[in-house]
Design a protein around this motif. Structure first.
Motif, mmCIF file in Angstrom:
data_model
loop_
_atom_site.group_PDB
_atom_site.id
_atom_site.type_symbol
_atom_site.label_atom_id
_atom_site.label_comp_id
_atom_site.label_asym_id
_atom_site.label_seq_id
_atom_site.Cartn_x
_atom_site.Cartn_y
_atom_site.Cartn_z
ATOM 1 N N VAL A 61 58.306 15.573 68.253
ATOM 2 C CA VAL A 61 57.603 15.205 67.020
ATOM 3 C C VAL A 61 56.456 14.244 67.326
ATOM 4 O O VAL A 61 56.482 13.506 68.317
ATOM 5 N N GLY A 62 55.484 14.262 66.427
ATOM 6 C CA GLY A 62 54.404 13.287 66.442
ATOM 7 C C GLY A 62 54.038 12.994 65.000
ATOM 8 O O GLY A 62 54.253 13.846 64.123
ATOM 9 N N TYR A 63 53.503 11.793 64.739
ATOM 10 C CA TYR A 63 53.241 11.424 63.339
ATOM 11 C C TYR A 63 52.228 10.292 63.296
ATOM 12 O O TYR A 63 52.140 9.463 64.219
ATOM 13 N N ALA A 64 51.450 10.281 62.246
ATOM 14 C CA ALA A 64 50.483 9.207 62.036
ATOM 15 C C ALA A 64 50.184 9.108 60.541
ATOM 16 O O ALA A 64 50.107 10.129 59.850
ATOM 17 N N VAL A 65 50.035 7.872 60.078
ATOM 18 C CA VAL A 65 49.714 7.589 58.675
ATOM 19 C C VAL A 65 48.390 6.831 58.668
ATOM 20 O O VAL A 65 48.158 5.967 59.532
ATOM 21 N N VAL A 66 47.522 7.146 57.731
ATOM 22 C CA VAL A 66 46.224 6.441 57.687
ATOM 23 C C VAL A 66 46.475 4.951 57.471
ATOM 24 O O VAL A 66 47.433 4.565 56.790
ATOM 25 N N PRO A 67 45.622 4.106 58.060
ATOM 26 C CA PRO A 67 45.867 2.663 57.974
ATOM 27 C C PRO A 67 46.105 2.171 56.545
ATOM 28 O O PRO A 67 46.979 1.334 56.304
ATOM 29 N N GLY A 68 45.385 2.716 55.596
ATOM 30 C CA GLY A 68 45.499 2.222 54.218
ATOM 31 C C GLY A 68 46.786 2.582 53.508
ATOM 32 O O GLY A 68 47.058 2.068 52.414
ATOM 33 N N ALA A 69 47.595 3.450 54.084
ATOM 34 C CA ALA A 69 48.849 3.866 53.428
ATOM 35 C C ALA A 69 50.081 3.426 54.216
ATOM 36 O O ALA A 69 51.199 3.858 53.922
ATOM 37 N N ARG A 70 49.895 2.558 55.203
ATOM 38 C CA ARG A 70 51.044 2.100 55.998
ATOM 39 C C ARG A 70 51.824 1.019 55.253
ATOM 40 O O ARG A 70 51.370 0.500 54.249
ATOM 41 N N GLY A 71 52.982 0.705 55.811
ATOM 42 C CA GLY A 71 53.776 -0.384 55.250
ATOM 43 C C GLY A 71 54.714 0.059 54.143
ATOM 44 O O GLY A 71 55.315 -0.769 53.465
ATOM 45 N N GLN A 72 54.882 1.361 53.962
ATOM 46 C CA GLN A 72 55.781 1.873 52.914
ATOM 47 C C GLN A 72 56.873 2.766 53.496
ATOM 48 O O GLN A 72 57.571 3.446 52.749
ATOM 49 N N GLY A 73 56.949 2.813 54.818
ATOM 50 C CA GLY A 73 57.971 3.657 55.450
ATOM 51 C C GLY A 73 57.762 5.150 55.244
ATOM 52 O O GLY A 73 58.706 5.941 55.307
ATOM 53 N N LEU A 74 56.529 5.562 55.044
ATOM 54 C CA LEU A 74 56.280 6.983 54.774
ATOM 55 C C LEU A 74 56.575 7.856 55.985
ATOM 56 O O LEU A 74 57.063 8.984 55.846
ATOM 57 N N ALA A 75 56.291 7.347 57.183
ATOM 58 C CA ALA A 75 56.521 8.167 58.375
ATOM 59 C C ALA A 75 58.011 8.453 58.569
ATOM 60 O O ALA A 75 58.386 9.551 58.990
ATOM 61 N N ALA A 76 58.856 7.490 58.263
ATOM 62 C CA ALA A 76 60.303 7.716 58.419
ATOM 63 C C ALA A 76 60.763 8.818 57.465
ATOM 64 O O ALA A 76 61.564 9.682 57.841
ATOM 65 N N GLU A 77 60.252 8.784 56.247
ATOM 66 C CA GLU A 77 60.632 9.854 55.306
ATOM 67 C C GLU A 77 60.119 11.200 55.801
ATOM 68 O O GLU A 77 60.834 12.211 55.744
ATOM 69 N N ALA A 78 58.892 11.222 56.316
ATOM 70 C CA ALA A 78 58.334 12.471 56.842
ATOM 71 C C ALA A 78 59.175 12.988 58.010
ATOM 72 O O ALA A 78 59.453 14.186 58.114
ATOM 73 N N LEU A 79 59.586 12.061 58.877
ATOM 74 C CA LEU A 79 60.406 12.470 60.027
ATOM 75 C C LEU A 79 61.728 13.081 59.579
ATOM 76 O O LEU A 79 62.194 14.061 60.164
ATOM 77 N N GLY A 80 62.317 12.503 58.544
ATOM 78 C CA GLY A 80 63.558 13.066 58.011
ATOM 79 C C GLY A 80 63.354 14.507 57.564
ATOM 80 O O GLY A 80 64.194 15.383 57.811
#
Ligand SMILES: CC(C)(COP(=O)(O)OP(=O)(O)OC[C@H]1O[C@@H](n2cnc3c(N)ncnc32)[C@H](O)[C@@H]1OP(=O)(O)O)[C@@H](O)C(=O)NCCC(=O)NCCS
Length: 171
Positions: A93-112
């Protein structure tokens, strides 16, 4: 190989196929100092470079690399994640969130969502991530998504052989 799936939908995150309008998100992603080292998105991409990167994401399944998803929240694309073929039983897997949308745990949800989708492939046994040890946000993301650290190795990143931690989740 199966086709590109319908969107994968979580409580906040929706993972879907890339569309040309995602070039704006790609340009924002390209301002991150690290993201351009991990793939083919040029640093500070211009409109044409971002559009070309989106087209490459749209071609990843056909070329046999795997599934590249746009990560969307509330109808807005805020990142990218990929589930890449790595042999009959394994994905990476690989993942990246734009700087302005970080800090909400979005990548962890996406990984799930990615891991759940991986298990729809009957042969899949392992989903793996390689992360540089300094990348605390990524390491915490993996832990939150149920991955565990199983070792360390080296891996080419940005043209250099880098130390990485190996994290996996097993079916
Ligand atoms: C990795 C990435 C996708 C995570 O984005 P995100 O989902 O917005 O993650 P968050 O900012 O919510 O942080 C996730 C966790 O890391 C922690 N964290 C974030 N930045 C941190 C930092 N600089 N130092 C310590 N902890 C940090 C958060 O507190 C959070 O911890 P928690 O789960 O205990 O609450 C994002 O940082 C990114 O796109 N980085 C660049 C690309 C990249 O490195 N991708 C991974 C390659 S392996």
């Amino acid at each position: 190989m199966s086709g590109f799936p319908d969107p994968l939908v979580g409580p906040r995150v929706r993972l879907r196929a890339f569309v040309p309008a995602d070039a704006a998100m790609a340009r924002e992603l390209s301002t991150d100092p690290y993201v351009p080292r991990t793939g083919s998105l040029p640093a500070h991409a211009d409109a044409a470079q971002a559009a070309a990167w989106v087209r490459r994401q749209q071609g990843r399944l056909a070329e046999g690399a795997g599934y590249s998803f746009a990560l969307e929240v509330g109808g807005r694309a805020v990142g990218q994640c990929g589930l890449w073929f790595a042999g009959a039983e394994r994905f990476t897997v690989g993942y990246a969130v734009v700087p302005g949308a970080r800090g909400q745990g979005l990548a962890a949800e996406a990984l799930g969502l990615l891991v759940g989708f991986a298990w729809t492939h009957p042969a899949a046994r392992t989903v793996e991530a390689l992360v540089e040890p300094w990348n605390t946000a990524s390491l915490r993301t993996l832990a939150r998504a149920g991955f565990t650290r199983v070792g360390a190795t080296t891996h080419p990143i940005g043209g250099e052989e880098r130390d990485v931690e190996v994290w996996v989740v097993r079916r």
